[in-house]
Design a protein around this motif. Sequence first.
Motif, PDB file in Angstrom:
ATOM      1  N   ILE A 193     -73.102  17.803  85.202  1.00  0.00           N
ATOM      2  CA  ILE A 193     -73.420  16.462  85.709  1.00  0.00           C
ATOM      3  C   ILE A 193     -74.921  16.286  85.908  1.00  0.00           C
ATOM      4  O   ILE A 193     -75.393  15.169  86.121  1.00  0.00           O
ATOM      5  CB  ILE A 193     -72.689  16.185  87.045  1.00  0.00           C
ATOM      6  CG1 ILE A 193     -73.143  17.168  88.137  1.00  0.00           C
ATOM      7  CG2 ILE A 193     -71.184  16.219  86.845  1.00  0.00           C
ATOM      8  CD1 ILE A 193     -72.571  16.866  89.509  1.00  0.00           C
ATOM      9  N   ILE A 242     -75.723  12.374  86.705  1.00  0.00           N
ATOM     10  CA  ILE A 242     -74.991  11.891  87.872  1.00  0.00           C
ATOM     11  C   ILE A 242     -75.869  10.965  88.715  1.00  0.00           C
ATOM     12  O   ILE A 242     -75.410   9.941  89.211  1.00  0.00           O
ATOM     13  CB  ILE A 242     -74.468  13.079  88.732  1.00  0.00           C
ATOM     14  CG1 ILE A 242     -73.627  12.580  89.905  1.00  0.00           C
ATOM     15  CG2 ILE A 242     -75.606  13.939  89.218  1.00  0.00           C
ATOM     16  CD1 ILE A 242     -72.329  11.936  89.513  1.00  0.00           C
ATOM     17  N   TYR A 296     -67.355   7.410  87.543  1.00  0.00           N
ATOM     18  CA  TYR A 296     -68.132   8.315  86.686  1.00  0.00           C
ATOM     19  C   TYR A 296     -67.276   9.481  86.197  1.00  0.00           C
ATOM     20  O   TYR A 296     -67.257   9.802  85.008  1.00  0.00           O
ATOM     21  CB  TYR A 296     -69.352   8.836  87.438  1.00  0.00           C
ATOM     22  CG  TYR A 296     -70.041   9.984  86.723  1.00  0.00           C
ATOM     23  CD1 TYR A 296     -70.777   9.761  85.562  1.00  0.00           C
ATOM     24  CD2 TYR A 296     -69.917  11.301  87.191  1.00  0.00           C
ATOM     25  CE1 TYR A 296     -71.394  10.812  84.888  1.00  0.00           C
ATOM     26  CE2 TYR A 296     -70.529  12.356  86.526  1.00  0.00           C
ATOM     27  CZ  TYR A 296     -71.268  12.106  85.371  1.00  0.00           C
ATOM     28  OH  TYR A 296     -71.861  13.145  84.703  1.00  0.00           O
ATOM     29  N   PHE A 297     -66.549  10.132  87.096  1.00  0.00           N
ATOM     30  CA  PHE A 297     -65.759  11.301  86.698  1.00  0.00           C
ATOM     31  C   PHE A 297     -64.528  10.918  85.879  1.00  0.00           C
ATOM     32  O   PHE A 297     -64.093  11.675  85.013  1.00  0.00           O
ATOM     33  CB  PHE A 297     -65.352  12.110  87.935  1.00  0.00           C
ATOM     34  CG  PHE A 297     -66.454  12.980  88.466  1.00  0.00           C
ATOM     35  CD1 PHE A 297     -66.821  14.139  87.806  1.00  0.00           C
ATOM     36  CD2 PHE A 297     -67.140  12.612  89.610  1.00  0.00           C
ATOM     37  CE1 PHE A 297     -67.855  14.936  88.287  1.00  0.00           C
ATOM     38  CE2 PHE A 297     -68.169  13.401  90.104  1.00  0.00           C
ATOM     39  CZ  PHE A 297     -68.536  14.568  89.434  1.00  0.00           C
ATOM     40  N   LYS A 303     -68.402  10.463  82.580  1.00  0.00           N
ATOM     41  CA  LYS A 303     -68.699  11.856  82.228  1.00  0.00           C
ATOM     42  C   LYS A 303     -67.988  12.262  80.944  1.00  0.00           C
ATOM     43  O   LYS A 303     -68.542  12.980  80.104  1.00  0.00           O
ATOM     44  CB  LYS A 303     -68.282  12.780  83.376  1.00  0.00           C
ATOM     45  CG  LYS A 303     -68.695  14.241  83.192  1.00  0.00           C
ATOM     46  CD  LYS A 303     -68.405  15.045  84.454  1.00  0.00           C
ATOM     47  CE  LYS A 303     -68.903  16.482  84.315  1.00  0.00           C
ATOM     48  NZ  LYS A 303     -68.110  17.246  83.346  1.00  0.00           N
TER      49      LYS A 303
END
Length: 488
Positions: free
Chosen positions: A3, A101, A473-474, A478
């Motif tokens: 990240i 991140i 994001y995850f 990502k």
Amino acid sequence: MSIWRLKPVSAFEADMKKSDLNRVLTKWGLTSLGIGAIIGGGIFTLTGIAAHDYAGPALALSFVIAGIGCLFASLCYAEFASVLPVEGSAYAYAYGTVGEIFAWFIGWNLILEYMMGATTVAVAWSGYFVKLLHLFGIDFPLWLCNDLATATEKAAKLGEEAPSFAFNLPAFLITWVVTWILVKGIKEAAKTNNIIVIIKIAVVLFVIIVGAFYIKTENWQPFIPEAKSVMIDGVEKISFGYGGVLTAATIVFFAYIGFDAVSTQAGEAINPKKDVPFAIVASLVICTVLYILVSLVLTGMVKYDMLDKSAPVASAFSENGISWAVFIITLAATAGLTSVMLVMMLGQTRIFLGMAKDGLLPGFFKTLHPKFKTPHKSTFLVGGIISLVAAFTPIDKVSEMCSMGTLLAFAMVCIAVMILRYKKPELERPYRTPAVYLVGTLGVLFNLFLMYFVRIDTWKAFIVWGTLGIIVYFVYGKRKSNLNNLPE
């Protein structure tokens, strides 16, 4: 898959070479966009609150302090814009220096600055527009120019029956007018902004020049009133004295929000490496000088404790027998808010464009119109959300959220420019931040200082919003990031 992975500078350069955006903006066109974002309704409202409650005639010093604080961030933005002249602004700068991140988190929170900011501006525009029509004898019914909660509150004050339905039609319509201009193309948006900027600078100069003839120097005495402690919104604050001047600086700082929007237009600048840094600093300096002069004139025309907090400039002219100036000032405030909204929506769609190019958002956000070369789908989506939220939602407290997103972005850019200078000293830098480690550190401290003054409820909402962003994001960013496809 870390990240903390960075986007290589070579990848930014490749993006710039294959960009299909129209490069039509000159350095003065970019400067005009910066001025358009900075000078809005704030100069006609925040000045009254800050002078009346906190700084007195020393409001001019508050603008100097806020301007210097913003200058730290602007100098860091300027160096980044010369190294990475892409449309992602603080998001892109963090991606190349701090990590994916952090870049995502900044991009997610810039939604608060641009989209939330444009929403609050749309509602403020509606208020000024209704006031302007009232001056010409035209009145909107309460239910057609407010959200339901606001319309109910105003009806109670007027002794009228509360409406069962309300829809802020002016806010809804102005959002779609601005959306249409943005879809038509950057050249059309820049021309519209230039016209509005000329109008509002002319009116600001009118306020300064004409108001100067009505200044009574005794109104500036004492320049810094004696300090005292007061309760405001249930919080103990320092009014007047040097503490009051600092508190006023935190209030008027938010009149500067938007200068960073210049960096989001790098993809449409003719010579971004030189012109974007120039425009960032020039727009901030020009607006700071105008703000200082307006505050001196205002507190010279009327004693600070007699200022009307809701409409200080218009009331100052009325009290000095220049009632006809109210029409001009109200018109300028309406026009000024239009350009602020235009630049904020423009900045939001360009940040989405940068994030989509990196794979962190769906390709929908990077689709360009075949003729106008604008991200039309993204622009329509942003316009639709803003128009509906502005039409139905009371957002008097939400405006602080856009400030949180901005302060975070400013602080991160100040950190990132120092990291890049240390890690990549060999990079070509057409513009170099002077005394970068001192300027960057002061920029971080200044923005953290301002975040300290934000209400605890706003902090809670900010944490919830940030947590939601990390989850997105995850779940999506990502896994879809273009960096997954780069060789190790």
